[in-house]
Design a protein around this motif. Structure first.
Motif, PDB file in Angstrom:
ATOM      1  N   HIS A  51      59.810  54.776  70.390  1.00 17.62           N
ATOM      2  CA  HIS A  51      59.386  55.152  68.219  1.00 17.62           C
ATOM      3  C   HIS A  51      58.011  55.378  68.126  1.00 17.62           C
ATOM      4  CE1 HIS A  51      63.319  53.322  67.024  1.00 17.62           C
ATOM      5  NE2 HIS A  51      62.951  52.217  67.940  1.00 17.62           N
ATOM      6  N   SER A  52      56.974  55.774  69.886  1.00 14.46           N
ATOM      7  CA  SER A  52      56.283  55.664  69.880  1.00 14.46           C
ATOM      8  C   SER A  52      55.361  55.835  71.041  1.00 14.46           C
ATOM      9  CB  SER A  52      54.422  54.764  69.381  1.00 14.46           C
ATOM     10  OG  SER A  52      54.499  53.524  70.356  1.00 14.46           O
ATOM     11  N   LEU A  53      53.957  56.923  71.073  1.00 13.40           N
ATOM     12  CA  LEU A  53      53.564  57.271  72.657  1.00 13.40           C
ATOM     13  C   LEU A  53      52.353  56.178  72.890  1.00 13.40           C
ATOM     14  CD1 LEU A  53      53.898  60.854  72.686  1.00 13.40           C
ATOM     15  CD2 LEU A  53      55.207  59.259  73.178  1.00 13.40           C
ATOM     16  N   SER A  54      52.935  54.713  72.700  1.00 14.34           N
ATOM     17  CA  SER A  54      51.558  53.786  72.661  1.00 14.34           C
ATOM     18  C   SER A  54      51.631  53.272  73.891  1.00 14.34           C
ATOM     19  CB  SER A  54      51.783  53.003  71.660  1.00 14.34           C
ATOM     20  OG  SER A  54      50.540  52.054  71.611  1.00 14.34           O
ATOM     21  N   ILE A  55      50.551  53.208  74.923  1.00 14.56           N
ATOM     22  CA  ILE A  55      50.785  51.814  76.135  1.00 14.56           C
ATOM     23  C   ILE A  55      50.540  50.538  75.836  1.00 14.56           C
ATOM     24  CG2 ILE A  55      49.286  51.621  77.917  1.00 14.56           C
ATOM     25  CD1 ILE A  55      51.398  53.733  78.392  1.00 14.56           C
ATOM     26  N   TRP A  56      49.782  50.092  74.904  1.00 17.13           N
ATOM     27  CA  TRP A  56      49.607  48.925  73.879  1.00 17.13           C
ATOM     28  C   TRP A  56      51.008  48.882  73.370  1.00 17.13           C
ATOM     29  CZ3 TRP A  56      47.105  45.042  74.391  1.00 17.13           C
ATOM     30  CH2 TRP A  56      47.168  43.762  73.731  1.00 17.13           C
ATOM     31  N   GLU A  57      52.066  49.434  73.272  1.00 15.47           N
ATOM     32  CA  GLU A  57      53.310  48.949  72.828  1.00 15.47           C
ATOM     33  C   GLU A  57      54.419  48.273  73.365  1.00 15.47           C
ATOM     34  OE1 GLU A  57      54.538  47.830  69.874  1.00 15.47           O
ATOM     35  OE2 GLU A  57      52.396  48.728  68.870  1.00 15.47           O
ATOM     36  N   GLU A  58      53.780  49.454  75.028  1.00 10.80           N
ATOM     37  CA  GLU A  58      54.509  49.086  76.486  1.00 10.80           C
ATOM     38  C   GLU A  58      53.779  47.893  77.047  1.00 10.80           C
ATOM     39  OE1 GLU A  58      57.055  50.473  76.947  1.00 10.80           O
ATOM     40  OE2 GLU A  58      56.229  52.942  75.561  1.00 10.80           O
ATOM     41  N   ILE A  59      52.362  47.815  77.377  1.00 10.24           N
ATOM     42  CA  ILE A  59      52.444  45.878  77.453  1.00 10.24           C
ATOM     43  C   ILE A  59      52.362  44.868  76.492  1.00 10.24           C
ATOM     44  CG2 ILE A  59      50.060  44.690  77.511  1.00 10.24           C
ATOM     45  CD1 ILE A  59      48.501  47.103  77.782  1.00 10.24           C
ATOM     46  N   LYS A  60      52.994  45.281  75.222  1.00 10.54           N
ATOM     47  CA  LYS A  60      53.634  44.344  74.009  1.00 10.54           C
ATOM     48  C   LYS A  60      55.312  43.786  74.079  1.00 10.54           C
ATOM     49  CE  LYS A  60      52.946  44.587  69.663  1.00 10.54           C
ATOM     50  NZ  LYS A  60      52.494  44.713  68.461  1.00 10.54           N
ATOM     51  N   THR A  61      56.091  44.893  74.800  1.00  9.44           N
ATOM     52  CA  THR A  61      57.245  44.844  74.949  1.00  9.44           C
ATOM     53  C   THR A  61      57.329  43.383  76.032  1.00  9.44           C
ATOM     54  OG1 THR A  61      57.957  46.700  74.332  1.00  9.44           O
ATOM     55  CG2 THR A  61      59.185  46.204  76.085  1.00  9.44           C
ATOM     56  N   ILE A  62      56.739  44.369  77.195  1.00  8.37           N
ATOM     57  CA  ILE A  62      56.257  43.933  78.954  1.00  8.37           C
ATOM     58  C   ILE A  62      56.029  41.858  78.559  1.00  8.37           C
ATOM     59  CG2 ILE A  62      54.937  43.536  81.043  1.00  8.37           C
ATOM     60  CD1 ILE A  62      54.901  46.255  81.329  1.00  8.37           C
ATOM     61  N   ARG A  63      54.919  41.555  77.806  1.00  8.44           N
ATOM     62  CA  ARG A  63      55.034  40.316  77.243  1.00  8.44           C
ATOM     63  C   ARG A  63      55.918  39.905  76.784  1.00  8.44           C
ATOM     64  NH1 ARG A  63      48.402  39.719  75.094  1.00  8.44           N
ATOM     65  NH2 ARG A  63      49.379  37.906  76.490  1.00  8.44           N
ATOM     66  N   GLN A  64      56.668  40.399  76.363  1.00  8.40           N
ATOM     67  CA  GLN A  64      57.468  39.392  75.193  1.00  8.40           C
ATOM     68  C   GLN A  64      58.742  39.355  76.211  1.00  8.40           C
ATOM     69  OE1 GLN A  64      59.637  42.450  71.966  1.00  8.40           O
ATOM     70  NE2 GLN A  64      61.724  41.171  72.527  1.00  8.40           N
ATOM     71  N   TYR A  65      58.877  40.372  77.096  1.00  6.86           N
ATOM     72  CA  TYR A  65      60.301  39.709  77.885  1.00  6.86           C
ATOM     73  C   TYR A  65      59.782  38.668  79.184  1.00  6.86           C
ATOM     74  CZ  TYR A  65      63.477  42.568  75.331  1.00  6.86           C
ATOM     75  OH  TYR A  65      64.856  42.953  74.224  1.00  6.86           O
ATOM     76  N   PHE A  66      57.956  39.500  79.717  1.00  9.99           N
ATOM     77  CA  PHE A  66      57.868  38.479  81.361  1.00  9.99           C
ATOM     78  C   PHE A  66      56.563  37.560  81.091  1.00  9.99           C
ATOM     79  CE2 PHE A  66      60.553  42.795  81.620  1.00  9.99           C
ATOM     80  CZ  PHE A  66      61.012  41.780  83.194  1.00  9.99           C
ATOM     81  N   PRO A  67      56.631  37.212  79.925  1.00 13.27           N
ATOM     82  CA  PRO A  67      55.239  36.124  79.781  1.00 13.27           C
ATOM     83  C   PRO A  67      54.552  35.096  80.396  1.00 13.27           C
ATOM     84  CG  PRO A  67      57.344  34.272  78.754  1.00 13.27           C
ATOM     85  CD  PRO A  67      57.577  35.578  79.139  1.00 13.27           C
ATOM     86  N   GLU A  68      55.468  35.019  81.470  1.00 15.28           N
ATOM     87  CA  GLU A  68      54.861  34.860  82.798  1.00 15.28           C
ATOM     88  C   GLU A  68      53.431  35.361  83.332  1.00 15.28           C
ATOM     89  OE1 GLU A  68      58.140  36.586  84.327  1.00 15.28           O
ATOM     90  OE2 GLU A  68      57.531  35.617  82.385  1.00 15.28           O
TER      91      GLU A  68
END
Length: 381
Positions: free
Chosen positions: A318-335
């Motif tokens: 939906h976007s070409l945003s590395i920050w959005e990729e980071i947010k997705t990783i943090r959502q699924y792997f908060p550790e």
């Protein structure tokens, strides 16, 4: 020369958070002069509400597919997704250059400074000649029939030659295989033998059907080949996962393995035993968009893999945003600590592309761009 002095709530220097009370000092042209204690910074310090970070490195993008945003349904699986890309990628009725301009502008504003960009033709040539951002153009080569390998290779070499004519310190290029399921043995050999060609990259284990093809020559890719009249009669399954079949071709090189959605511990350990420098690029939003699955990121961390981040294309994101990729990783792997993921997005990405002297860190003399991270990321330098 006038200096720019920036103080945030914290500074991430490319590998770690430095803690509060530090000031980033830049020359007017954005070159890093140093990081000092606030007490030694003097006057004219700009205070900002967020974390200062070097510009992000997007190590896997398909800028040339930007016109396909929203055209392909989500969660259809990779063979179906590829079918729709092949059927629709030439149906653009808009202003192609304007669409690419908009996509790059969005990346720029979101803090991306350098991009590893996949190219099947010269659609992005004009944009890269402008030299605003750093690009490594990965000229992609594919062809499943051994008989057509030489012509396929020559076509991609011709595209590569055009990109090599870009006279800019902000551009490099190499010729690379598309994916294990789309490159014949003969074509792999030609690509691996290309001189002065580094780094290479490949779409790796993005779907379970890829491993099934190499293990047994069964599964969804056979229907895909039939649909497009592709001759795979010469393909012989290896009885292994795909990675073991092709990775040895690229010994003594640097390779960026992209997606890794169905990569196993055995695959990683095999890669680590090969005489080549291996980087593992994660594009989590695209993986969810296409296969509705994420790579085993805890496994990659446990085995101390070199990790970078990418966005894939607007056909699969939906976007070409590395920050959005980071947010997705943090959502699924908060550790996973934020600083570790930021290193994947900055210094690791720069090192994978071989540009770590200029990008990905706040080392003195570098010119990485500066972004401010709070709830979002935005470029400030």
């Amino acid at each position: 020369m006038k200096q720019i002095k920036l103080k945030g709530k914290d500074i991430f220097n490319g590998t770690r958070l430095l803690g509060p009370g530090k000031v980033l000092i830049l020359q007017e042209d954005g070159v890093v002069a140093g990081i000092v204690a606030e007490s030694a910074a003097g006057d004219s310090v700009q205070e900002l509400d967020g974390v200062l970070c070097p510009g992000f490195i997007n190590t896997h993008c398909h800028l040339e597919l930007s016109h396909m945003k929203g055209l392909i349904p989500e969660k259809t699986g990779l063979p179906s997704f590829l079918t729709q890309v092949m059927q629709s990628r030439n149906n653009n009725t808009g202003d192609y250059n304007a669409i690419i301009d908009q996509a790059e502008q969005a990346m720029w504003e979101a803090g991306i400074s350098a991009i590893g960009d996949i190219c099947n033709g010269t659609a992005t040539l004009v944009k890269k000649q402008q030299g605003r951002m750093y690009y490594h153009s990965f000229v992609e080569c594919m062809g499943v029939a051994d008989a057509g390998a030489n012509s396929r290779y020559q076509y991609s070499l011709d595209v590569l030659a055009v990109f090599r004519e870009i006279n800019s310190s902000r551009h490099q290029c190499s010729i690379v295989p598309h994916a294990p399921y789309s490159v014949s043995q003969t074509l792999f050999e030609l690509l691996a033998g290309t001189p002065a060609n580094t780094p290479v990259c490949i779409h790796n284990q993005e779907t379970a059907a890829e491993n099934e093809l190499f293990q047994q020559k069964t599964g969804d890719f056979l229907n895909f080949y039939r649909q497009f009249g592709m001759d795979v009669s010469g393909f012989q399954p290896t009885g292994t996962n795909s990675l073991e079949a092709y990775l040895p071709y690229f010994s003594q090189n640097k390779i960026l393995l992209v997606h890794n959605t169905f990569t196993t511990e055995q695959d990683v350990r095999f890669a680590q035993q090969q005489p080549l420098e291996t980087w593992w690029c994660l594009c989590p939003q695209a993986n969810l968009y296409i296969e509705n699955r994420l790579p085993d990121i805890p496994l990659l961390r446990q085995l101390q893999c070199n990790i970078t981040l990418g966005t894939d294309s607007l056909a699969s994101n939906h976007s070409l945003s590395i920050w959005e990729e980071i947010k997705t990783i943090r959502q699924y792997f908060p550790e996973i600590p934020l600083a570790e993921i930021l290193q994947w997005a900055t210094f690791n990405g720069a090192k994978a592309l071989g540009i770590q002297d200029t990008y990905g860190s706040f080392n003195t003399g570098s010119q990485p761009g500066v972004i401010l991270i709070n709830q979002e990321s935005r470029r400030i330098i």
